[in-house]
Design an enzyme around this catalytic site. Structure first.
Site, PDB file in Angstrom:
ATOM      1  N   HIS A  49      56.067  55.559  85.592  1.00  0.00           N
ATOM      2  CA  HIS A  49      57.023  54.635  84.961  1.00  0.00           C
ATOM      3  C   HIS A  49      58.349  55.348  84.687  1.00  0.00           C
ATOM      4  O   HIS A  49      58.369  56.469  84.188  1.00  0.00           O
ATOM      5  CB  HIS A  49      56.425  54.108  83.645  1.00  0.00           C
ATOM      6  CG  HIS A  49      57.366  53.231  82.900  1.00  0.00           C
ATOM      7  ND1 HIS A  49      58.015  52.169  83.492  1.00  0.00           N
ATOM      8  CD2 HIS A  49      57.799  53.271  81.607  1.00  0.00           C
ATOM      9  CE1 HIS A  49      58.787  51.596  82.590  1.00  0.00           C
ATOM     10  NE2 HIS A  49      58.689  52.238  81.451  1.00  0.00           N
TER      11      HIS A  49
ATOM     12  N   CYS B  78      55.752  47.688  79.699  1.00  0.00           N
ATOM     13  CA  CYS B  78      55.995  48.503  80.898  1.00  0.00           C
ATOM     14  C   CYS B  78      54.727  48.781  81.697  1.00  0.00           C
ATOM     15  O   CYS B  78      54.800  49.293  82.815  1.00  0.00           O
ATOM     16  CB  CYS B  78      56.664  49.811  80.512  1.00  0.00           C
ATOM     17  SG  CYS B  78      58.240  49.548  79.703  1.00  0.00           S
TER      18      CYS B  78
ATOM     19  N   ASN C 123      65.568  51.855  83.341  1.00  0.00           N
ATOM     20  CA  ASN C 123      64.192  51.409  83.080  1.00  0.00           C
ATOM     21  C   ASN C 123      64.109  49.900  83.334  1.00  0.00           C
ATOM     22  O   ASN C 123      64.645  49.108  82.569  1.00  0.00           O
ATOM     23  CB  ASN C 123      63.836  51.743  81.621  1.00  0.00           C
ATOM     24  CG  ASN C 123      62.423  51.337  81.243  1.00  0.00           C
ATOM     25  OD1 ASN C 123      61.746  50.632  81.986  1.00  0.00           O
ATOM     26  ND2 ASN C 123      61.992  51.770  80.077  1.00  0.00           N
TER      27      ASN C 123
HETATM   28  O1  UT7 Z   1      59.704  51.977  78.709  1.00  0.00           O
HETATM   29  C1  UT7 Z   1      59.148  51.808  77.461  1.00  0.00           C
HETATM   30  C2  UT7 Z   1      58.966  53.091  76.766  1.00  0.00           C
HETATM   31  N1  UT7 Z   1      60.228  53.615  76.321  1.00  0.00           N
HETATM   32  C3  UT7 Z   1      60.427  54.912  76.368  1.00  0.00           C
HETATM   33  O2  UT7 Z   1      59.584  55.627  76.850  1.00  0.00           O
HETATM   34  C4  UT7 Z   1      61.683  55.464  75.722  1.00  0.00           C
HETATM   35  C5  UT7 Z   1      61.354  56.715  74.957  1.00  0.00           C
HETATM   36  N2  UT7 Z   1      62.487  57.268  74.244  1.00  0.00           N
HETATM   37  C6  UT7 Z   1      63.522  57.871  74.854  1.00  0.00           C
HETATM   38  O3  UT7 Z   1      63.619  57.882  76.059  1.00  0.00           O
HETATM   39  C7  UT7 Z   1      64.513  58.610  74.002  1.00  0.00           C
HETATM   40  O4  UT7 Z   1      64.016  58.721  72.692  1.00  0.00           O
HETATM   41  C8  UT7 Z   1      65.924  57.938  73.954  1.00  0.00           C
HETATM   42  C9  UT7 Z   1      66.603  58.101  75.311  1.00  0.00           C
HETATM   43  C10 UT7 Z   1      65.809  56.499  73.580  1.00  0.00           C
HETATM   44  C11 UT7 Z   1      66.787  58.681  72.928  1.00  0.00           C
HETATM   45  O5  UT7 Z   1      66.860  60.063  73.224  1.00  0.00           O
HETATM   46  P1  UT7 Z   1      66.537  61.157  72.095  1.00  0.00           P
HETATM   47  O6  UT7 Z   1      66.752  62.467  72.718  1.00  0.00           O
HETATM   48  O7  UT7 Z   1      65.167  60.858  71.568  1.00  0.00           O
HETATM   49  O8  UT7 Z   1      67.660  60.867  71.049  1.00  0.00           O
HETATM   50  P2  UT7 Z   1      67.488  60.560  69.488  1.00  0.00           P
HETATM   51  O9  UT7 Z   1      67.065  59.154  69.300  1.00  0.00           O
HETATM   52  O10 UT7 Z   1      66.678  61.655  68.879  1.00  0.00           O
HETATM   53  O11 UT7 Z   1      68.971  60.717  69.022  1.00  0.00           O
HETATM   54  C12 UT7 Z   1      69.631  61.989  69.021  1.00  0.00           C
HETATM   55  C13 UT7 Z   1      71.060  61.783  68.596  1.00  0.00           C
HETATM   56  C14 UT7 Z   1      71.192  60.943  67.318  1.00  0.00           C
HETATM   57  O12 UT7 Z   1      72.297  61.437  66.585  1.00  0.00           O
HETATM   58  P3  UT7 Z   1      72.062  62.409  65.345  1.00  0.00           P
HETATM   59  O13 UT7 Z   1      71.169  61.675  64.400  1.00  0.00           O
HETATM   60  O14 UT7 Z   1      71.422  63.641  65.929  1.00  0.00           O
HETATM   61  O15 UT7 Z   1      73.456  62.622  64.844  1.00  0.00           O
HETATM   62  C15 UT7 Z   1      71.532  59.559  67.857  1.00  0.00           C
HETATM   63  O16 UT7 Z   1      72.270  58.800  66.937  1.00  0.00           O
HETATM   64  O17 UT7 Z   1      71.768  61.059  69.622  1.00  0.00           O
HETATM   65  C16 UT7 Z   1      72.363  59.893  69.060  1.00  0.00           C
HETATM   66  N3  UT7 Z   1      72.357  58.841  70.080  1.00  0.00           N
HETATM   67  C17 UT7 Z   1      73.306  58.728  71.013  1.00  0.00           C
HETATM   68  N4  UT7 Z   1      74.422  59.430  71.267  1.00  0.00           N
HETATM   69  C18 UT7 Z   1      75.188  59.055  72.286  1.00  0.00           C
HETATM   70  C19 UT7 Z   1      71.430  57.886  70.270  1.00  0.00           C
HETATM   71  N5  UT7 Z   1      71.772  57.125  71.331  1.00  0.00           N
HETATM   72  C20 UT7 Z   1      72.946  57.633  71.796  1.00  0.00           C
HETATM   73  C21 UT7 Z   1      73.775  57.270  72.875  1.00  0.00           C
HETATM   74  N6  UT7 Z   1      74.905  58.020  73.084  1.00  0.00           N
HETATM   75  N7  UT7 Z   1      73.521  56.238  73.705  1.00  0.00           N
END
Ligand code: UT7
Length: 332
Positions: free
Chosen positions: A256, A116, A287
């Site tokens: 970004h 990115c 993104n």
């Molecule tokens: O461009 C390159 C750099 N990339 C980035 O900067 C991305 C950085 N990361 C992020 O933007 C975020 O971490 C994500 C958007 C990818 C995920 O958001 P989060 O708030 O960090 O969610 P998480 O991974 O902590 O997941 C929280 C919960 C989990 O469930 P449990 O374990 O709490 O039951 C996941 O399984 O949300 C669940 N989950 C979803 N639920 C519904 C993960 N993805 C989804 C989804 N829909 N698409």
């Protein structure tokens, strides 16, 4: 003789027509519009559906728009730097094809891969060539067909990414406008947190790697999020301090577009409380990896005034990250 700086003198952008909305994703994976919107700020993304078209197609459209708007003779371009994480093919530089297709027949070209941060690093390279007096017209493109490396059964990645391209032209400036300063960093601590495991020289593609879906993007979102917030916000704050810029001095944050929460955290660290200064198109495109920064420039070009202070910030796989301070060089 006044010092030569490297200024952006024209921009172009392109996103494909097909829209992938959160509602459509609800039908494809276990997710909701509400979850995606609150956790990322994304509502929809654009997808290049034609299987015969790769990243070069997106890049060519953005470059052609720039050429048309700037009334530029492409034969005058010296160099095309093609920032991308999704080249048309692993070998045979995508940039070379793009340069030839846009008529930049006197230019040389190559791909620059820093996930990115590809566009930001590309802008730095272009500026160094221009400041040295070596080249005069350098096009920097950021383009990615992310849909080609996304597993649309993986809800942790497929909701985030979209396809798009943006291009800028950089030229010498003697009024002190253009790139003023930059802080670029990288750290392989992030090598396992965001990658495509197979398909390279370490794990060449086999039937097994494909069966295991190792040719798709995989990310540990939480870890990437943590590093993105601290590093992107950190260098953005640092570049302001180093250049004695207050929040009032900064006209625009060009950050970004990975997650609205990361952009908000960066703006907060910079004390940018006026949300109109924080450029945002993540809601519409998701993104787009190498394309987010030049696409923001293309979308918001008409708002920029000559002399405006822009802070660029990026964070990506590797990890790669950085910030740049640029003075805008023209009124549209
Ligand atoms: O461009 C390159 C750099 N990339 C980035 O900067 C991305 C950085 N990361 C992020 O933007 C975020 O971490 C994500 C958007 C990818 C995920 O958001 P989060 O708030 O960090 O969610 P998480 O991974 O902590 O997941 C929280 C919960 C989990 O469930 P449990 O374990 O709490 O039951 C996941 O399984 O949300 C669940 N989950 C979803 N639920 C519904 C993960 N993805 C989804 C989804 N829909 N698409």
């Amino acid at each position: 003789m006044s010092k030569i700086t490297a200024a952006i003198t024209a921009v172009g952008g392109y996103v494909p027509e097909d829209v992938l909305t959160n509602k459509m994703l609800e039908e494809m994976v276990d997710t909701t519009d509400e979850w995606i919107t609150t956790r990322t700020g994304i509502k929809e993304r654009r997808i290049l559906k034609d299987p015969k078209k790769g990243t070069s197609y997106l890049a060519i459209q953005a470059a052609k728009e720039l050429i048309r708007k700037a009334n530029l003779d492409p034969k005058e371009i010296d160099l095309v730097i093609m920032g991308t994480a999704t080249p048309d093919m692993p070998v045979a530089s995508t940039g070379v094809h793009v340069a030839t297709q846009i008529g930049a027949t006197n230019a040389f070209s190559y791909d620059l891969q820093a996930a990115c941060s590809s566009f930001l690093y590309g802008m730095s390279t272009a500026a160094a060539y221009i400041e040295s007096g070596r080249y005069k017209k350098v096009m920097v493109i950021g383009a990615d067909k992310m849909s080609s490396i996304i597993d649309y059964t993986d809800r942790t990645t497929c909701i985030i990414f979209g396809d798009g391209a943006g291009a800028v032209l950089m030229e010498p400036n003697t009024e002190g406008l253009g790139l003023q300063d930059e802080i670029l960093r990288s750290d392989s601590i992030g090598r396992d947190s965001l990658n495509i495991e197979a398909g390279g020289s370490l794990i060449p593609p086999t039937e097994e790697t494909v069966a295991k879906k190792l040719h798709f993007v995989r990310q540990d979102g939480k870890t990437v999020f943590k590093f993105a917030v601290s590093n992107m916000a950190g260098v953005s704050e640092q570049i302001m301090k180093r250049n004695n810029l207050t929040n009032e001095d900064v006209d625009w944050l060009v950050a970004h577009q990975a997650n609205k929460r990361i952009i908000d955290a960066t703006a907060n660290r910079m004390h940018l409380h006026d949300e109109n200064k924080v450029l945002m198109n993540i809601e519409r495109y998701g993104n787009t990896t190498s394309a987010t920064l030049p696409l923001l420039l293309s979308d918001y070009e008409k708002k920029f005034k000559k002399g405006d202070n822009l802070i660029f910030a990026s964070f990506g796989g590797g990890f790669t990250w950085g910030a740049a301070y640029l003075k805008w060089a023209y009124n549209s």
